[in-house]
Write an enzyme that holds these catalytic residues in place. Structure first.
Site, PDB file in Angstrom:
ATOM      1  N   ARG A  44       0.845  -1.188   0.000  1.00  0.00           N
ATOM      2  CA  ARG A  44       0.000   0.000   0.000  1.00  0.00           C
ATOM      3  C   ARG A  44       0.887   1.246   0.000  1.00  0.00           C
ATOM      4  O   ARG A  44       2.091   1.159   0.154  1.00  0.00           O
ATOM      5  CB  ARG A  44      -0.958  -0.017   1.211  1.00  0.00           C
ATOM      6  CG  ARG A  44      -0.217  -0.391   2.487  1.00  0.00           C
ATOM      7  CD  ARG A  44      -0.563   0.387   3.686  1.00  0.00           C
ATOM      8  NE  ARG A  44      -0.500   1.793   3.511  1.00  0.00           N
ATOM      9  CZ  ARG A  44       0.625   2.519   3.631  1.00  0.00           C
ATOM     10  NH1 ARG A  44       1.806   1.970   3.888  1.00  0.00           N
ATOM     11  NH2 ARG A  44       0.579   3.837   3.487  1.00  0.00           N
ATOM     12  N   ALA A  46       0.827   5.100  -2.259  1.00  0.00           N
ATOM     13  CA  ALA A  46       0.717   5.360  -3.700  1.00  0.00           C
ATOM     14  C   ALA A  46       1.943   4.905  -4.519  1.00  0.00           C
ATOM     15  O   ALA A  46       1.783   4.147  -5.491  1.00  0.00           O
ATOM     16  CB  ALA A  46       0.407   6.836  -3.920  1.00  0.00           C
ATOM     17  N   ARG A  87      -7.358  -0.433  -7.200  1.00  0.00           N
ATOM     18  CA  ARG A  87      -7.700   0.669  -6.288  1.00  0.00           C
ATOM     19  C   ARG A  87      -7.881   1.949  -7.121  1.00  0.00           C
ATOM     20  O   ARG A  87      -7.082   2.198  -8.027  1.00  0.00           O
ATOM     21  CB  ARG A  87      -6.616   0.865  -5.212  1.00  0.00           C
ATOM     22  CG  ARG A  87      -6.491  -0.326  -4.265  1.00  0.00           C
ATOM     23  CD  ARG A  87      -5.629   0.006  -3.057  1.00  0.00           C
ATOM     24  NE  ARG A  87      -6.311   0.859  -2.104  1.00  0.00           N
ATOM     25  CZ  ARG A  87      -5.706   1.444  -1.061  1.00  0.00           C
ATOM     26  NH1 ARG A  87      -4.415   1.277  -0.872  1.00  0.00           N
ATOM     27  NH2 ARG A  87      -6.396   2.202  -0.221  1.00  0.00           N
ATOM     28  N   ASP A 233      -2.219  10.838  -2.378  1.00  0.00           N
ATOM     29  CA  ASP A 233      -2.572   9.790  -3.347  1.00  0.00           C
ATOM     30  C   ASP A 233      -2.875  10.373  -4.718  1.00  0.00           C
ATOM     31  O   ASP A 233      -2.697   9.712  -5.735  1.00  0.00           O
ATOM     32  CB  ASP A 233      -3.760   8.976  -2.837  1.00  0.00           C
ATOM     33  CG  ASP A 233      -3.295   8.088  -1.703  1.00  0.00           C
ATOM     34  OD1 ASP A 233      -3.253   8.582  -0.559  1.00  0.00           O
ATOM     35  OD2 ASP A 233      -2.911   6.937  -1.966  1.00  0.00           O
ATOM     36  N   ASN A 243      -5.718  12.322   0.212  1.00  0.00           N
ATOM     37  CA  ASN A 243      -4.798  11.511   1.020  1.00  0.00           C
ATOM     38  C   ASN A 243      -5.656  10.746   2.025  1.00  0.00           C
ATOM     39  O   ASN A 243      -6.889  10.891   2.076  1.00  0.00           O
ATOM     40  CB  ASN A 243      -3.752  12.396   1.718  1.00  0.00           C
ATOM     41  CG  ASN A 243      -2.653  11.570   2.358  1.00  0.00           C
ATOM     42  OD1 ASN A 243      -2.068  10.690   1.729  1.00  0.00           O
ATOM     43  ND2 ASN A 243      -2.374  11.801   3.625  1.00  0.00           N
TER      44      ASN A 243
HETATM   45  O1  MRU Z   1      -4.797   3.215   1.836  1.00  0.00           O
HETATM   46  P1  MRU Z   1      -3.317   3.445   1.812  1.00  0.00           P
HETATM   47  O2  MRU Z   1      -2.626   2.932   3.035  1.00  0.00           O
HETATM   48  O3  MRU Z   1      -2.685   2.973   0.524  1.00  0.00           O
HETATM   49  O4  MRU Z   1      -3.178   5.038   1.840  1.00  0.00           O
HETATM   50  C1  MRU Z   1      -1.889   5.588   1.770  1.00  0.00           C
HETATM   51  C2  MRU Z   1      -1.833   7.064   1.913  1.00  0.00           C
HETATM   52  O5  MRU Z   1      -2.829   7.741   2.040  1.00  0.00           O
HETATM   53  C3  MRU Z   1      -0.456   7.687   1.794  1.00  0.00           C
HETATM   54  O6  MRU Z   1      -0.383   8.874   2.539  1.00  0.00           O
HETATM   55  C4  MRU Z   1      -0.129   8.013   0.325  1.00  0.00           C
HETATM   56  O7  MRU Z   1      -0.416   6.926  -0.503  1.00  0.00           O
HETATM   57  C5  MRU Z   1       1.286   8.413   0.157  1.00  0.00           C
HETATM   58  S1  MRU Z   1       2.446   7.091   0.412  1.00  0.00           S
HETATM   59  C6  MRU Z   1       3.990   7.763   0.119  1.00  0.00           C
END
Ligand code: MRU
Length: 344
Positions: A44, A46, A87, A233, A243
């Site tokens: 997980r 981004a 996703r 994201d 985010n």
């Molecule tokens: O649902 P997730 O855990 O994938 O969400 C991740 C986030 O919101 C992070 O802040 C974002 O992807 C940046 S990761 C460098």
């Protein structure tokens, strides 16, 4: 220790669902494994999602039996669309898949295309390490020794190739002998802050204090938080930023306390095709993420609303930190300039 790694016959990922109890690596042997690992948050964040999907597409293409280029492109498009369905919010997923598709648009043979896909996916990962380090250097220029900085979710080394985005300044500060104190919001429902950020930072020797999400306002006041830094994201053309759920609330609190609120993200997270935050698709996840914690039911079987992300309006963002530098305000004008090549 890498969160994602290519091995020719498979991909290994650090299982982020098993942390912090177990440091476990999983082998993804086919495209279904890759899709499943992304959907179930075993991988997980981004940039890590983008890297894994890129390797997944390269792995799938390796197994195609055809020698016919048209047939190859048809199968590749089918698998690109399948991985893209994992996703919806993080634009890095689509960015990475489309970068791979473009890399083979003019391939002269199936064999050449297969090799190019692997090469391109590896480049994405190698570049991300450098990108994150640059983000960290720029972010660090905003902070002073001893600052107390709040974050949410995990935008760290395990969500990227290395260093992270929002967590990069903490890792770099440590390398340089500077002290930054991290305040990590636990990040319900899936607890990326509690399970991942507090684990990652404490492993790295960074001073980290864990709070529950509803303690943010009190913590900002009582601990005199210096700044908030979060990952992203998807950043729309006007600077509105999707985010992890809870980010928008932190931005409102930061404004109320007159604390700077920074977004740290690579250019691959900026989506100039998406005009405003209203156009960003927000993933809604299973109700069990809210009604259960660690597999144990904590609520009766009632209606649940479980958006995985929220959108922070651009006017609440003090600055956007990228590998190309930091931009402050007027994002609509300044974001496109980040993509301009600089010729010396
Ligand atoms: O649902 P997730 O855990 O994938 O969400 C991740 C986030 O919101 C992070 O802040 C974002 O992807 C940046 S990761 C460098």
């Amino acid at each position: 220790m890498k969160s994602v790694q290519w091995h020719d016959t498979h991909i290994t990922i650090l299982n982020q669902q098993a942390l912090p109890h177990k440091t476990e690596y999983l082998e993804l042997k086919n495209i279904k494994d890759v899709w499943d690992a992304i959907v179930t948050l075993k991988v997980r964040g981004a940039p890590a999602i983008g890297m894994t999907a890129a390797y997944g597409l390269a792995l799938a293409a390796k197994s195609y039996e055809t020698d016919d280029l048209a047939q190859f492109h048809a199968e590749l498009k089918r698998d690109r669309d399948y991985l893209a369905s994992s996703r919806p919010t993080a634009v890095n997923l689509f960015w990475a898949l489309d970068r791979l598709m473009k890399s083979v648009a003019h391939a002269k043979s199936v064999n050449e295309a297969k090799t190019t896909l692997i090469h391109e996916a590896i480049c994405i990962q190698v570049e991300d390490e450098d990108v994150c380090r640059r983000i960290g250097e720029h972010a660090l220029s905003l902070f002073q020794d001893g600052d107390r900085i709040m974050t949410i979710c995990n935008a760290g080394a395990i969500a990227t190739a290395r260093y992270g985005t929002a967590l990069a300044p903490f890792h770099l500060a440590k390398e340089k002998g500077m002290t930054l104190h991290a305040y990590a919001c636990e990040t319900r429902p899936v607890l990326q802050g509690a399970r991942l950020t507090s684990w990652e930072l404490s492993q790295a020797g960074v001073d980290v204090t864990l709070i529950t999400d509803n303690m943010a306002a009190q913590t900002m006041k009582a601990k005199r938080i210096s700044a908030v830094i979060v990952g992203a994201d998807r950043i729309a053309a006007n600077g509105d930023t999707a985010n992890k759920i809870g980010t928008f609330g932190l931005a409102i609190l930061a404004k109320a306390f007159n604390i700077p609120f920074y977004v740290a993200a690579p250019l691959s997270t900026i989506d100039l095709q998406t005009k405003t935050g209203d156009d960003i698709p927000i993933e809604e996840r299973a109700k069990e993420e809210v009604t259960h914690i660690g597999g144990v039911r904590i609520a009766p079987d009632v209606n649940v609303y479980n958006p995985a992300f929220d959108v922070t309006p651009h006017e609440l963002i003090t600055g956007i930190i990228t590998e190309k530098g930091i931009i402050f305000g007027d994002y609509e004008t300044k974001l496109p300039t980040l993509f301009e090549e600089v010729f010396a």
